[in-house]
Design an enzyme around this catalytic site. Structure first.
Site: not given
Ligand code: 13P
Length: 249
Positions: A99, A11, A13, A211, A173, A97, A167
């Site tokens: 976010e 992803n 982002k 992560s 992150g 997601h 997740e």
């Molecule tokens: P990270 O791997 O950067 O922690 O992000 C995970 C994520 O949100 C994937 O959708």
């Protein structure tokens, strides 16, 4: 579950312009030399979906989107429909997601509607669930995830191709991850929910995300009921993403 073919999805982002397509090409070249055991996908920003799918051609890398609008078409300035994503070359789509659940207050109902729209045009949904740190510390992680599943998985998923991504919000992150036992406990609860509701519930891949890095990927991939990974930061370069793909077995 060993019979589930793992899916390792990146992803990107809101990262990536045309110059970074070279990373996708490097990944494809490596997989052409040594095919991956798992399925591999990259979900770039919407602006790169078409170019990435052209650059990759028939390489063994699926291209995915990160979101879609629940309506098929209409007066929704700035939004992108499922059909447009499919037309641009997307084969799968991340939905719900954390976010987006947090920043845009996406509800389970909205996410369920997006999932149904994705299926309608033949996009494979990757539906995200996960608890916050406060919810985990309150002992609510399983409850939260179960209620997200109950609300955001429409019945039309029965017999469809889809994946779930667990997740934990606090792991995204942050460099922090749950223990393997904690991952297994949530994945077992997700599997039980899927088996209870869907004819193909036993074979839906359940990805872990948050992560995932080259140095922890092997342990996570071997955990019970982990059917792959949804990878953020470490999917932006071939150097980091390839070892994670290889760790999937
Ligand atoms: P990270 O791997 O950067 O922690 O992000 C995970 C994520 O949100 C994937 O959708």
């Amino acid at each position: 579950m060993s019979q589930v073919r793992k899916l390792v999805a990146g992803n990107w982002k809101m990262h990536g312009v045309a110059s970074q397509l070279s990373e996708a090409l490097l990944i494809a070249q490596s997989l052409a030399q040594t095919p991956a055991v798992c399925r591999v996908a990259l979900c770039p920003p919407t602006t790169l979906i078409h170019r990435m799918s052209e650059v990759l051609g028939d390489a063994a890398v699926l291209v995915g989107a990160q979101d879609l609008h629940p309506e098929v078409k209409g007066a929704f300035t700035g939004d992108v429909s499922a059909h447009m994503l499919h037309d641009a070359g997307a084969q799968l789509v991340i939905i719900g997601h954390s976010e987006r659940r947090a920043a845009y207050r996406e509800s389970n109902d909205l996410i369920a509607a997006k999932v149904a729209t994705a299926l309608h045009v033949g996009l494979e949904p990757v539906i995200c669930v996960g608890e916050t740190r406060e919810e985990r510390e309150a002992g609510q992680a399983v409850l939260v995830v179960e209620s997200q599943l109950a609300g955001s998985l429409p019945d039309v998923l029965d017999a469809a191709h889809f994946a779930i991504a667990y997740e934990p919000v606090w792991a995204i992150g942050s460099g922090a991850t749950p223990t393997i036992a904690e991952i297994e406990a949530i994945h077992a609860a997700i599997r039980a929910h899927l088996v209870r509701r869907f004819a193909n519930g036993a074979s839906v891949p359940i990805l872990y995300g948050g992560s995932v890095k080259p140095d922890n990927a092997a342990a996570i991939m071997q955990a019970r009921e982990v059917g792959g990974a949804l990878v953020g930061g470490a999917s932006l370069t071939a150097r980091d993403f390839l070892p994670i793909i290889r760790a999937a077995g």
